[in-house]
Design a protein around this motif. Structure first.
Motif, PDB file in Angstrom:
ATOM      1  N   PRO A 171       0.833  -1.211   0.000  1.00  0.00           N
ATOM      2  CA  PRO A 171       0.000   0.000   0.000  1.00  0.00           C
ATOM      3  C   PRO A 171       0.861   1.252   0.000  1.00  0.00           C
ATOM      4  O   PRO A 171       1.901   1.317   0.649  1.00  0.00           O
ATOM      5  N   LYS A 172       0.420   2.246  -0.770  1.00  0.00           N
ATOM      6  CA  LYS A 172       1.167   3.494  -0.883  1.00  0.00           C
ATOM      7  C   LYS A 172       1.061   4.280   0.408  1.00  0.00           C
ATOM      8  O   LYS A 172      -0.021   4.528   0.926  1.00  0.00           O
ATOM      9  N   ALA A 173       2.221   4.673   0.921  1.00  0.00           N
ATOM     10  CA  ALA A 173       2.246   5.427   2.173  1.00  0.00           C
ATOM     11  C   ALA A 173       1.764   6.846   1.921  1.00  0.00           C
ATOM     12  O   ALA A 173       2.052   7.431   0.879  1.00  0.00           O
ATOM     13  N   PRO A 174       0.982   7.408   2.854  1.00  0.00           N
ATOM     14  CA  PRO A 174       0.511   8.789   2.668  1.00  0.00           C
ATOM     15  C   PRO A 174       1.665   9.774   2.725  1.00  0.00           C
ATOM     16  O   PRO A 174       2.712   9.513   3.325  1.00  0.00           O
ATOM     17  N   ALA A 175       1.467  10.903   2.076  1.00  0.00           N
ATOM     18  CA  ALA A 175       2.495  11.945   2.074  1.00  0.00           C
ATOM     19  C   ALA A 175       2.666  12.514   3.479  1.00  0.00           C
ATOM     20  O   ALA A 175       1.753  12.485   4.307  1.00  0.00           O
ATOM     21  N   GLY A 176       3.866  13.019   3.743  1.00  0.00           N
ATOM     22  CA  GLY A 176       4.162  13.563   5.061  1.00  0.00           C
ATOM     23  C   GLY A 176       3.382  14.837   5.351  1.00  0.00           C
ATOM     24  O   GLY A 176       3.048  15.622   4.452  1.00  0.00           O
ATOM     25  N   LEU A 177       3.056  15.035   6.625  1.00  0.00           N
ATOM     26  CA  LEU A 177       2.309  16.210   7.082  1.00  0.00           C
ATOM     27  C   LEU A 177       3.259  17.137   7.833  1.00  0.00           C
ATOM     28  O   LEU A 177       3.970  16.704   8.742  1.00  0.00           O
ATOM     29  N   THR A 178       3.261  18.423   7.438  1.00  0.00           N
ATOM     30  CA  THR A 178       4.140  19.414   8.053  1.00  0.00           C
ATOM     31  C   THR A 178       3.299  20.561   8.603  1.00  0.00           C
ATOM     32  O   THR A 178       2.519  21.167   7.860  1.00  0.00           O
ATOM     33  N   VAL A 179       3.430  20.825   9.914  1.00  0.00           N
ATOM     34  CA  VAL A 179       2.757  21.953  10.573  1.00  0.00           C
ATOM     35  C   VAL A 179       3.833  22.935  11.014  1.00  0.00           C
ATOM     36  O   VAL A 179       4.762  22.560  11.741  1.00  0.00           O
ATOM     37  N   THR A 180       3.733  24.188  10.557  1.00  0.00           N
ATOM     38  CA  THR A 180       4.771  25.197  10.808  1.00  0.00           C
ATOM     39  C   THR A 180       4.206  26.297  11.698  1.00  0.00           C
ATOM     40  O   THR A 180       3.169  26.906  11.381  1.00  0.00           O
ATOM     41  N   LEU A 181       4.878  26.537  12.832  1.00  0.00           N
ATOM     42  CA  LEU A 181       4.562  27.652  13.743  1.00  0.00           C
ATOM     43  C   LEU A 181       5.690  28.667  13.591  1.00  0.00           C
ATOM     44  O   LEU A 181       6.855  28.348  13.846  1.00  0.00           O
ATOM     45  N   ALA A 182       5.341  29.867  13.151  1.00  0.00           N
ATOM     46  CA  ALA A 182       6.368  30.869  12.859  1.00  0.00           C
ATOM     47  C   ALA A 182       6.035  32.178  13.573  1.00  0.00           C
ATOM     48  O   ALA A 182       4.868  32.481  13.872  1.00  0.00           O
ATOM     49  N   TRP A 188       2.418  35.831  15.326  1.00  0.00           N
ATOM     50  CA  TRP A 188       2.551  34.381  15.281  1.00  0.00           C
ATOM     51  C   TRP A 188       1.624  33.840  14.188  1.00  0.00           C
ATOM     52  O   TRP A 188       0.455  34.232  14.105  1.00  0.00           O
ATOM     53  N   THR A 189       2.159  32.918  13.339  1.00  0.00           N
ATOM     54  CA  THR A 189       1.366  32.312  12.265  1.00  0.00           C
ATOM     55  C   THR A 189       1.528  30.797  12.291  1.00  0.00           C
ATOM     56  O   THR A 189       2.554  30.275  12.734  1.00  0.00           O
ATOM     57  N   VAL A 190       0.472  30.111  11.799  1.00  0.00           N
ATOM     58  CA  VAL A 190       0.472  28.645  11.692  1.00  0.00           C
ATOM     59  C   VAL A 190       0.109  28.276  10.257  1.00  0.00           C
ATOM     60  O   VAL A 190      -0.826  28.855   9.674  1.00  0.00           O
ATOM     61  N   ALA A 191       0.868  27.299   9.676  1.00  0.00           N
ATOM     62  CA  ALA A 191       0.592  26.791   8.323  1.00  0.00           C
ATOM     63  C   ALA A 191       0.723  25.275   8.340  1.00  0.00           C
ATOM     64  O   ALA A 191       1.427  24.700   9.184  1.00  0.00           O
ATOM     65  N   ALA A 192       0.019  24.583   7.414  1.00  0.00           N
ATOM     66  CA  ALA A 192       0.055  23.110   7.335  1.00  0.00           C
ATOM     67  C   ALA A 192       0.150  22.701   5.868  1.00  0.00           C
ATOM     68  O   ALA A 192      -0.582  23.204   5.015  1.00  0.00           O
ATOM     69  N   ASN A 193       1.056  21.746   5.589  1.00  0.00           N
ATOM     70  CA  ASN A 193       1.245  21.188   4.245  1.00  0.00           C
ATOM     71  C   ASN A 193       1.296  19.673   4.338  1.00  0.00           C
ATOM     72  O   ASN A 193       1.872  19.119   5.285  1.00  0.00           O
ATOM     73  N   GLN A 194       0.707  18.982   3.345  1.00  0.00           N
ATOM     74  CA  GLN A 194       0.830  17.522   3.213  1.00  0.00           C
ATOM     75  C   GLN A 194       1.484  17.245   1.867  1.00  0.00           C
ATOM     76  O   GLN A 194       0.855  17.313   0.824  1.00  0.00           O
ATOM     77  N   GLY A 195       2.761  16.922   1.929  1.00  0.00           N
ATOM     78  CA  GLY A 195       3.516  16.782   0.694  1.00  0.00           C
ATOM     79  C   GLY A 195       3.609  18.134   0.006  1.00  0.00           C
ATOM     80  O   GLY A 195       3.845  19.174   0.622  1.00  0.00           O
ATOM     81  N   PRO A 196       3.368  18.198  -1.302  1.00  0.00           N
ATOM     82  CA  PRO A 196       3.385  19.499  -1.999  1.00  0.00           C
ATOM     83  C   PRO A 196       2.076  20.268  -1.860  1.00  0.00           C
ATOM     84  O   PRO A 196       1.983  21.407  -2.308  1.00  0.00           O
ATOM     85  N   LYS A 197       1.045  19.677  -1.252  1.00  0.00           N
ATOM     86  CA  LYS A 197      -0.269  20.307  -1.170  1.00  0.00           C
ATOM     87  C   LYS A 197      -0.371  21.124   0.109  1.00  0.00           C
ATOM     88  O   LYS A 197      -0.060  20.638   1.196  1.00  0.00           O
ATOM     89  N   ALA A 198      -0.818  22.379  -0.040  1.00  0.00           N
ATOM     90  CA  ALA A 198      -0.999  23.263   1.115  1.00  0.00           C
ATOM     91  C   ALA A 198      -2.385  23.033   1.705  1.00  0.00           C
ATOM     92  O   ALA A 198      -3.399  23.280   1.053  1.00  0.00           O
TER      93      ALA A 198
END
Length: 262
Positions: A171-182, A188-198
């Motif tokens: 089974p294909k593994a899901p793309a990685g999830l990235t949560v950025t606190l800047a 203060w800002t928060v953003a989330a990306n899963q692979g290349p998708k925002a």
């Protein structure tokens, strides 16, 4: 393919290591199919490769005829060394017996008046020699194995062997999830990306929310750095508030003076 009689119980760990070393040396070891292989039991084949045993139980690839099929180690055994073929003894050619001529009998009529009887021993011819015993027939040679027809169906040659199992795709593994606190420019800002998708574009949050998010992480140094930033922002806000309160007091005083002149 030459058949071989075997009662082997499969390849052992030592046999598999020996086969692996032989393949690494560039040779293809011979194996014999056991009774677990079905109707091809006793047939010989050549190991051409060893695949990953974790992907399938049939990971020993054997060349059988013109096909290369995977088998389980229990289906195979090390082929016994072939014994030298015994030569059949030469059969001598039969000898020709030369006939022995019977002795001729002559009657002396001048000296004997006794007639000779036809069945008398003296009148009968000498017995002929017994016929030679027949030579034993030569044993017929074993029939040569039939060559395999080109393009023959491998399923027809090995009816007892099921079709090779294909390894199930992983089974294909899901793309990685990235949560950025800047933190930048006092916000203060928060953003989330899963692979290349925002998933979420950077959006502004309160300093207290940022501090709570960092408090859930057990990362040394990160919580202290966020507290320093929040403390500096708090001090700056208090200074600005004091300045605004002072300005407000001055405006209130001027407004009071203007009211007294009325």
């Amino acid at each position: 393919m030459v058949a071989a009689q075997t009662a082997a119980k499969g390849l052992s760990t030592v046999d598999l290591e020996q086969i692996r070393d032989t393949l690494a040396a560039g040779r293809k070891p011979k194996v014999v199919f056991t009774e677990q292989a079905g109707q091809i039991a006793g047939q010989l084949g050549q190991v051409v490769a060893l695949t990953d045993p974790e992907l399938s139980d049939e990971w020993v690839v054997v060349r059988f005829g013109r096909d290369e099929l995977p088998f389980s180690p229990d289906d195979l055994a090390i082929a016994p060394k072939a014994a030298p073929a015994k030569r059949a003894p030469a059969v001598p050619a039969p000898r020709e017996e030369s006939p022995v001529p019977a002795p001729s009998v002559t009657a002396d009529t001048a000296t004997s008046d006794v007639p000779v009887k036809p069945d008398s021993p003296t009148a009968s011819a000498a017995p002929s020699a017994p016929p030679a015993a027949p030579e034993p027939p030569a044993k017929p040679a074993a029939p040569a194995p039939k060559p395999e027809a080109p393009g023959a169906d491998p399923d027809a040659r090995t009816p007892g062997k099921p079709a090779a199992k294909k390894a199930a795709p992983k089974p294909k593994a899901p793309a990685g999830l990235t949560v950025t606190l800047a933190y930048a420019d006092g916000e203060w800002t928060v953003a989330a990306n899963q692979g290349p998708k925002a998933l979420a574009k950077p959006y502004v949050i309160k300093a207290g929310e940022a501090l709570k998010m960092v408090a859930m992480l057990d990362v040394p140094g990160v919580h202290e750095a966020v507290e320093e930033i929040v403390a500096a922002a708090r001090a700056e806000a208090e200074t600005q508030a004091e300045r605004l309160r002072a300005e407000l007091a001055e405006i209130e005083a001027r407004l009071a003076e203007l009211r007294e002149t009325e």
